[in-house]
Write an enzyme that holds these catalytic residues in place. Sequence first.
Site, mmCIF file in Angstrom:
data_model
loop_
_atom_site.group_PDB
_atom_site.id
_atom_site.type_symbol
_atom_site.label_atom_id
_atom_site.label_comp_id
_atom_site.label_asym_id
_atom_site.label_seq_id
_atom_site.Cartn_x
_atom_site.Cartn_y
_atom_site.Cartn_z
ATOM 1 N N LEU A 85 -52.575 27.187 44.516
ATOM 2 C CA LEU A 85 -53.977 27.592 44.611
ATOM 3 C C LEU A 85 -54.560 27.435 46.015
ATOM 4 O O LEU A 85 -55.596 28.001 46.321
ATOM 5 C CB LEU A 85 -54.832 26.808 43.604
ATOM 6 C CG LEU A 85 -54.369 26.905 42.138
ATOM 7 C CD1 LEU A 85 -55.331 26.153 41.233
ATOM 8 C CD2 LEU A 85 -54.231 28.345 41.677
ATOM 9 N N CYS A 203 -41.900 27.933 52.287
ATOM 10 C CA CYS A 203 -43.234 27.309 52.273
ATOM 11 C C CYS A 203 -43.222 25.969 51.548
ATOM 12 O O CYS A 203 -43.895 25.022 51.957
ATOM 13 C CB CYS A 203 -44.243 28.212 51.570
ATOM 14 S SG CYS A 203 -44.718 29.622 52.538
ATOM 15 N N CYS A 347 -36.063 13.961 47.643
ATOM 16 C CA CYS A 347 -37.249 14.443 48.362
ATOM 17 C C CYS A 347 -38.214 14.938 47.287
ATOM 18 O O CYS A 347 -38.295 14.353 46.212
ATOM 19 C CB CYS A 347 -36.877 15.521 49.382
ATOM 20 S SG CYS A 347 -36.135 16.991 48.653
#
Length: 389
Positions: A85, A203, A347
């Site tokens: 979002l 990303c 991670c």
Amino acid sequence: MIQSSSIIDEERVSEVKLTAEERSRYSRHLIMPEVTLEGQRRLKTSRVLCIGAGGLGSPAVLYLAAAGVGRLGLVDADRVELSNLQRQLLHGTTDVGRPKLESARDRIREINPNVEMHLHQGRFTSENAIEIAAPYDVVIDGSDNFPTRYLSSDVCVFARKPNIYGSVFRFDGQATVFAPHLGGPCYRCLFPEPPPAGTVPNCAEAGVLGVLPGVIGMLQAIEAIKLILGLGDSLLGRLLHFDALKMKFREFKLRRDPQCPVCGEEPTIREPIDYEQFCGSPEPVPEIPVAELKRKLEAGEALLLLDVREPYEYETARIDGAKLIPLGELPTRLSEISSDGDVVIHCHSGVRSAHAVRLLHQAGFQNVYNLTGGIDAWSEEIDPSVPRY
Ligand SMILES: [Zn+2]
């Protein structure tokens, strides 16, 4: 390179009429001498396919819908996640968990109910790409991975459709128009070979400034509209690079490669290939599932749980007992890692930790494992009190 005639057939334009509602809705276009009623009819008869309803696809299709593109196709396989979002404005907070195509459809319907939406739920693959792209005039590539970029470029070359490319990385973005049939290069002319698998973070791994895909996706929408209206100088043969930190646009000339295997003089690739294989998958590393880690911790086994995320992520969410060494510091802090017992590395979702496992293997460590799905899987399956982000 100038492309100044519309990609839409005159015949199709002449069949289209605007309603009174549409004349009113598009009045700011109609009064522009470069658009007029004729250009708006051209938009209404146009069909644009957008691959991906994410960061680039959101602004692109929101604006194309508002501008009056007649048919919008969307391909996406994902559901909306909270972390989307920050940049994917097609989706809202109450859409989390819904398929992206459903929230995209609702949002677009609200912006402009005149737009005919075609939703292609699932991934854009070698098996379905030609059929999906066939009815469209232009393709916007809003994907975030190399296999899909090569696929969408190749399919557009085969079908002689412009492919409007965009990509983003942290503060940097770029856009261009691939269209060998109009005189420009294709994606493969620029990048004949994909980068080695696992070397370019996406990303989710590298981050992206929330506004950045907005800028690049809107550039893609503008280029689509110019091609449809036959206006101005398109990005054909030019790569526009945007640096948000320096607030600078730079331009690079792109040339067609006559040896290009897809759009060159003697093409060797004439149909979609296996893009996953072409782009390679990183060497697999030994993994252990989160349930196995839980068992080992509860049994008190000697193991080092290594967290290779960034300190701010550790502040947000951590697994008790984990030692933090961010991936970038790992090569200089190997002496802090004990070589007796197992080393389990995690991670956020498992990509950075896989790099860390390879790094430790190269440094001679044994019994090093990647935690499958990272701390995200740990929160989801083992300990819901660890916040997801
Ligand atoms: Zn090419």
